[in-house]
Design an enzyme around this catalytic site. Structure first.
Site, PDB file in Angstrom:
ATOM      1  N   ARG A 290       0.838  -1.193   0.000  1.00  0.00           N
ATOM      2  CA  ARG A 290       0.000   0.000   0.000  1.00  0.00           C
ATOM      3  C   ARG A 290       0.873   1.242   0.000  1.00  0.00           C
ATOM      4  O   ARG A 290       1.919   1.283   0.634  1.00  0.00           O
ATOM      5  CB  ARG A 290      -0.917   0.014   1.233  1.00  0.00           C
ATOM      6  CG  ARG A 290      -2.106  -0.943   1.140  1.00  0.00           C
ATOM      7  CD  ARG A 290      -3.123  -0.422   0.132  1.00  0.00           C
ATOM      8  NE  ARG A 290      -4.316  -1.243   0.068  1.00  0.00           N
ATOM      9  CZ  ARG A 290      -4.511  -2.213  -0.818  1.00  0.00           C
ATOM     10  NH1 ARG A 290      -3.561  -2.498  -1.694  1.00  0.00           N
ATOM     11  NH2 ARG A 290      -5.646  -2.893  -0.840  1.00  0.00           N
ATOM     12  N   GLU A 319      -2.305   8.607  -4.623  1.00  0.00           N
ATOM     13  CA  GLU A 319      -2.599   7.749  -5.764  1.00  0.00           C
ATOM     14  C   GLU A 319      -3.964   8.126  -6.331  1.00  0.00           C
ATOM     15  O   GLU A 319      -4.924   8.176  -5.566  1.00  0.00           O
ATOM     16  CB  GLU A 319      -2.593   6.289  -5.309  1.00  0.00           C
ATOM     17  CG  GLU A 319      -2.584   5.289  -6.437  1.00  0.00           C
ATOM     18  CD  GLU A 319      -2.405   3.854  -5.951  1.00  0.00           C
ATOM     19  OE1 GLU A 319      -3.313   3.025  -6.206  1.00  0.00           O
ATOM     20  OE2 GLU A 319      -1.370   3.576  -5.308  1.00  0.00           O
ATOM     21  N   HIS A 338      -0.287   0.896 -10.083  1.00  0.00           N
ATOM     22  CA  HIS A 338      -1.133  -0.020  -9.308  1.00  0.00           C
ATOM     23  C   HIS A 338      -1.816  -1.023 -10.236  1.00  0.00           C
ATOM     24  O   HIS A 338      -3.042  -1.190 -10.216  1.00  0.00           O
ATOM     25  CB  HIS A 338      -2.182   0.760  -8.497  1.00  0.00           C
ATOM     26  CG  HIS A 338      -2.670  -0.010  -7.295  1.00  0.00           C
ATOM     27  ND1 HIS A 338      -3.127   0.612  -6.158  1.00  0.00           N
ATOM     28  CD2 HIS A 338      -2.781  -1.343  -7.056  1.00  0.00           C
ATOM     29  CE1 HIS A 338      -3.500  -0.302  -5.270  1.00  0.00           C
ATOM     30  NE2 HIS A 338      -3.298  -1.499  -5.799  1.00  0.00           N
TER      31      HIS A 338
END
Length: 377
Positions: A290, A319, A338
């Site tokens: 994360r 993000e 991601h």
């Protein structure tokens, strides 16, 4: 009939009678998946968990990113659901209309609301459950929560290896030169290029995905150490398993450090300035867990000051990463958006797990990937 012939016929007959059972057992895709990915099974059967009942209504979210390829999908899924009705929806708005008497929800745990009183089980489509950490309906202990831990593991492990090799072989440097049409060899490559064979990888988070990463690193000839929260137990391809308080010691020894922890209070901001200073200046940091586990400003400082050799990240904080963010400007980083989980095989694994958990829940059997929301994974 000669005795030898009779014995031979008897052996053939027994073999033919047993073979279909053996073949079925070997070919069972769910059993194969559980074994290959080392998916954890609950010690308690579903029927013995609070709130369990045979479901009558199952609501399944089917977004574009999860549409299965098999043409008999609904029949295949229904065969695991018994007499329960499976209702397919495509949006959260549709869930609002159906949630009152929904017993089982196959979707995303953050869609669960307090007024879903009939709910007994949620199969979260994501691995991470941090979006649901404060969901009161899920925290009261009467709703079983499972996730898809280990399912994206093979693809994410390959992505991790790709980032590691891109950095250690300086492929990011050569790729940039290719864009500019420059043929230029590295000066003093013996000081810049690392062979990973014989080096040490530290995997922080030895869960379903972490084990897949560790297995591939071991296959490349690396010594693998790991940190896990629950115990010191680990598979044979991991040389040493430490507890969280050993992170400082093990990170000093590692040549590549991979974060694949869930986001919890303990892991938020775990990788900070002190951590990066503690690393070898020749070591690489890879974040597959994360973005918020890393203090981004501290990572940028470590990269720009060459406190570490480089970094590869598939997750960031913030993000999406803004176009003008200074993390993009570091010369010794590889960033992917991601996107390490999706692949040509991941979706098949995903639905095999979901169907198997559905079959187990209806039958009251032990479930796969049961989540303790208070613990965060």
């Amino acid at each position: 009939m000669p005795k030898l012939t009779y014995q031979f016929i008897t052996i053939i007959a027994i073999t033919l009678l047993c073979f279909p059972v053996l073949a079925k057992d070997v070919e069972d895709p769910a059993k194969k998946l559980v074994q290959e990915l080392e998916i954890r099974e609950s010690k308690t059967a579903a029927r013995d968990m609070p709130g369990w009942k045979k479901p009558e209504k199952i609501v399944m979210l089917l977004p574009e990113s999860r549409v299965p390829t098999r043409t008999d999908f609904m029949e295949w899924l229904q065969s695991a659901a018994g007499n329960a009705e499976i209702l397919t929806i495509k949006s959260v708005e549709e869930l609002e209309l159906e949630k009152e008497d929904t017993d089982v929800y196959l979707g995303f745990c953050n869609h669960v609301t307090a007024d879903m009183e009939s709910l007994t089980w949620v199969q979260n489509f994501y691995v991470g459950v941090d979006r649901c950490a404060s969901n009161e309906r899920l925290l009261n202990g009467n709703v079983l929560l499972t996730n898809t831990s280990a399912i994206p593991g093979p693809g994410m492990a390959e992505h991790t290896v790709a980032l590691m090799l891109m950095l250690t072989k300086k492929l990011h440097v050569f790729y940039q030169q290719q864009q500019d049409g420059i043929w230029k060899r590295l000066p003093e490559p013996q000081k810049q290029v690392m062979e990973v064979n014989g080096k040490t990888m530290l995997v922080v988070g030895l869960g379903g995905i972490g084990r897949q990463i560790a297995k591939r690193a071991h296959g490349l000839g690396m010594r693998v150490t790991a940190i896990r929260n629950s115990s010191r137990k680990g598979p044979g391809y991991v040389d040493y398993v430490g507890l969280p308080d050993e992170l400082g010691k093990l990170s000093k020894e590692a040549d590549v450090i991979v974060n694949i922890t869930p986001l919890t209070k303990a892991t938020t901001g775990l990788f900070d300035r002190e951590f990066f200073i503690n690393m070898k200046p020749t070591a690489y940091f890879i974040n597959m867990g994360r973005g918020k586990s890393v203090v981004t400003a501290d990572l940028i400082e470590a990269l720009n000051n060459h406190a570490i050799a480089g970094a590869g990240v598939d997750v960031t904080d913030p993000e999406p990463l803004p176009a003008d963010h200074p993390l993009w400007k570091a010369s010794n980083i590889v960033i992917t958006p991601h996107n390490s989980a999706p692949s040509d095989q991941m979706l098949e694994r995903f639905w095999i797990l979901v169907r198997e958990n559905l079959r187990r829940y209806v039958a009251g059997e032990p479930m796969l990937n049961v989540v303790d929301l208070k613990r965060g994974y």
